[in-house]
Design a protein around this motif. Structure first.
Motif, PDB file in Angstrom:
ATOM      1  N   THR A 112     -47.953-126.098  -4.548  1.00 43.10           N
ATOM      2  CA  THR A 112     -49.398-126.038  -4.803  1.00 43.10           C
ATOM      3  C   THR A 112     -49.904-127.206  -5.664  1.00 43.10           C
ATOM      4  OG1 THR A 112     -48.963-124.547  -6.640  1.00 43.10           O
ATOM      5  CG2 THR A 112     -49.626-123.529  -4.561  1.00 43.10           C
ATOM      6  N   ASP A 113     -48.991-128.048  -6.146  1.00 42.60           N
ATOM      7  CA  ASP A 113     -49.411-129.200  -6.949  1.00 42.60           C
ATOM      8  C   ASP A 113     -49.839-130.322  -5.993  1.00 42.60           C
ATOM      9  OD1 ASP A 113     -49.631-131.491  -8.452  1.00 42.60           O
ATOM     10  OD2 ASP A 113     -47.899-131.062  -9.713  1.00 42.60           O
ATOM     11  N   THR A 114     -51.131-130.599  -5.945  1.00 43.91           N
ATOM     12  CA  THR A 114     -51.641-131.539  -4.935  1.00 43.91           C
ATOM     13  C   THR A 114     -51.259-132.998  -5.232  1.00 43.91           C
ATOM     14  OG1 THR A 114     -53.714-131.578  -6.127  1.00 43.91           O
ATOM     15  CG2 THR A 114     -53.603-130.129  -4.202  1.00 43.91           C
ATOM     16  N   GLN A 115     -50.652-133.244  -6.388  1.00 42.14           N
ATOM     17  CA  GLN A 115     -50.221-134.614  -6.714  1.00 42.14           C
ATOM     18  C   GLN A 115     -48.809-134.923  -6.219  1.00 42.14           C
ATOM     19  OE1 GLN A 115     -52.473-136.787  -7.929  1.00 42.14           O
ATOM     20  NE2 GLN A 115     -53.712-134.963  -7.592  1.00 42.14           N
ATOM     21  N   ARG A 116     -48.103-133.908  -5.702  1.00 44.22           N
ATOM     22  CA  ARG A 116     -46.684-134.119  -5.382  1.00 44.22           C
ATOM     23  C   ARG A 116     -46.428-134.435  -3.906  1.00 44.22           C
ATOM     24  NH1 ARG A 116     -43.400-131.920  -9.601  1.00 44.22           N
ATOM     25  NH2 ARG A 116     -41.709-132.908  -8.452  1.00 44.22           N
ATOM     26  N   SER A 119     -47.628-130.449   0.137  1.00 46.45           N
ATOM     27  CA  SER A 119     -48.463-129.603   1.002  1.00 46.45           C
ATOM     28  C   SER A 119     -49.387-130.466   1.861  1.00 46.45           C
ATOM     29  CB  SER A 119     -49.289-128.614   0.171  1.00 46.45           C
ATOM     30  OG  SER A 119     -50.209-129.314  -0.608  1.00 46.45           O
ATOM     31  N   ASP A 121     -52.416-130.476   2.740  1.00 44.39           N
ATOM     32  CA  ASP A 121     -53.803-130.811   2.413  1.00 44.39           C
ATOM     33  C   ASP A 121     -53.912-131.582   1.104  1.00 44.39           C
ATOM     34  OD1 ASP A 121     -52.942-128.814   0.875  1.00 44.39           O
ATOM     35  OD2 ASP A 121     -54.618-127.440   1.226  1.00 44.39           O
ATOM     36  N   SER A 122     -52.794-132.253   0.698  1.00 44.63           N
ATOM     37  CA  SER A 122     -52.914-132.934  -0.586  1.00 44.63           C
ATOM     38  C   SER A 122     -53.237-134.417  -0.394  1.00 44.63           C
ATOM     39  CB  SER A 122     -51.661-132.700  -1.441  1.00 44.63           C
ATOM     40  OG  SER A 122     -50.644-133.563  -1.088  1.00 44.63           O
ATOM     41  N   ASP A 123     -54.113-134.888  -1.241  1.00 48.57           N
ATOM     42  CA  ASP A 123     -54.552-136.279  -1.169  1.00 48.57           C
ATOM     43  C   ASP A 123     -53.843-137.153  -2.199  1.00 48.57           C
ATOM     44  OD1 ASP A 123     -56.341-136.300   1.004  1.00 48.57           O
ATOM     45  OD2 ASP A 123     -57.764-135.146  -0.194  1.00 48.57           O
ATOM     46  N   GLY A 124     -52.904-136.555  -2.929  1.00 45.43           N
ATOM     47  CA  GLY A 124     -52.070-137.346  -3.844  1.00 45.43           C
ATOM     48  C   GLY A 124     -51.076-138.134  -3.004  1.00 45.43           C
ATOM     49  N   THR A 182     -50.849-140.567   2.025  1.00 44.21           N
ATOM     50  CA  THR A 182     -50.998-139.200   1.511  1.00 44.21           C
ATOM     51  C   THR A 182     -50.413-138.187   2.489  1.00 44.21           C
ATOM     52  OG1 THR A 182     -53.105-138.757   2.609  1.00 44.21           O
ATOM     53  CG2 THR A 182     -53.232-139.858   0.473  1.00 44.21           C
ATOM     54  N   ARG A 184     -51.928-135.564   3.533  1.00 45.30           N
ATOM     55  CA  ARG A 184     -52.948-135.211   4.524  1.00 45.30           C
ATOM     56  C   ARG A 184     -52.908-136.174   5.716  1.00 45.30           C
ATOM     57  NH1 ARG A 184     -57.490-132.179   3.630  1.00 45.30           N
ATOM     58  NH2 ARG A 184     -57.559-132.577   1.395  1.00 45.30           N
TER      59      ARG A 184
END
Ligand SMILES: C[S@@+](CC[C@H](N)C(=O)[O-])C[C@H]1O[C@@H](n2cnc3c(N)ncnc32)[C@H](O)[C@@H]1O
Length: 300
Positions: A112-116, A119, A121-124, A182, A184
């Protein structure tokens, strides 16, 4: 640093297998949010807890220092790959241990950490490393490796039938200077290459993400190396329990426990989550737990 949202899977089953008691010493190779370690300590055991993810380690150390009142404090935290457990035991001057838990893969906190980059849908940045201080990121992996190696990785670790098409598309974009930065962006590329399966609602990018994560962290290498070294550092009667989420991991565990010189298998069939647990924690759906006891005398 936010709170852990990870719910430990198959907790009762793990405790039944490991039989924690006061002063028994365990390795938790995959500390994560510390749910299993906490339960072991509440039954009086001591735990040497590993995690490659320094953020998870620090967060869980802080939480457990607030939650556990036992003195001396029963957990030693080690920021390392669990494959280096023997070196850590040497440093701590512990010769043999009573049990080991490996709860493989990634935690809900990492997902759930979007910086890693774990997942879709993460833009990190597309990173996917458990230990962000070493090794190639998933972005670097896709930006530098030959097309055939990318395709083989996605096929082997993701069991993805469309691996060649996905690798082709990634390399085509890379040749045009369009690198995947990313998670995504990667998910979108994979979705263009994998036809939607209307009978199966999982995202078409799932298998590719899983494959890259396994490769970037050399997850199967760590498991294989560790299971090979464990018999030497376990007390007779000590138990190793492994929770896996992937058929290749489960096969490595099953094969290692078949070595009857060292192990008595405690789970002829892997244990899986009850309907009750699944209702609370859908992540437990693909979890398989195997356990084996270290034999007293090497059998020839
Ligand atoms: C599924 S979670 C463990 C959850 C934990 N059992 C709990 O109750 O919260 C897996 C954790 O193991 C870590 N990990 C994965 N492979 C590792 C390895 N080879 N060495 C050390 N830590 C690892 C990941 O960073 C992640 O935090």
């Amino acid at each position: 640093m936010s709170e852990s949202v990870h719910v430990p899977v198959l907790l009762h089953e793990v405790l039944d297998l490991l039989r924690p008691q006061p002063d028994k010493v365990y390795i938790d190779g995959t500390l994560g949010g510390g749910g299993h370690t906490e339960a072991l300590c509440r039954r009086g055991a001591k735990v040497i807890a590993f995690d490659r993810d320094v953020e998870a380690l620090n967060r869980t150390e802080k939480r457990l220092k607030g939650a556990l009142t036992e003195t001396p404090f029963p957990v030693r935290f080690v920021h390392a790959d669990y494959r280096f457990f023997a070196e850590a035991l040497d440093m701590l001057e512990i010769e043999k241990i009573d049990g080991v838990l490996l709860d493989l893969g990634l935690s809900s906190d990492q997902l759930t950490d979007t910086q890693r980059g774990f997942s879709f849908d993460s833009d990190g940045e597309l990173d996917m490393r458990f230990d962000t201080s070493e090794g190639l990121t998933a972005h670097e992996f896709l930006a530098t490796l030959p097309e055939a190696r990318i395709a083989d990785t996605i096929y082997r670790f993701g069991e993805e039938r469309h691996s060649r098409r996905i690798a082709r598309k990634i390399v085509e974009l890379r040749e045009k200077g369009a690198l995947l930065q990313t998670a995504r962006q990667l998910a979108e590329v994979v979705r263009q290459c994998v036809p939607k399966n209307w009978k199966n609602p999982i995202d078409p990018a799932t298998r590719t993400f899983q494959a890259l994560r396994i490769a970037v962290n050399d997850e199967l290498g760590a498991l294989q190396a560790t299971l090979g070294q464990l018999p030497e550092r376990m007390k007779p009667g000590g138990v190793t329990a492994v929770i896996s989420f992937h058929s290749l991991e489960d096969r490595i565990v099953k094969t290692a426990f078949r070595d009857c010189r060292y192990w008595k298998v405690l789970t002829p069939k892997p244990m899986t989550a009850s309907e009750e647990e699944l209702a609370q924690n859908p992540r437990a759906r693909s979890a398989k737990l195997r356990g084996a006891e270290r034999l007293t005398e090497p059998q020839s």
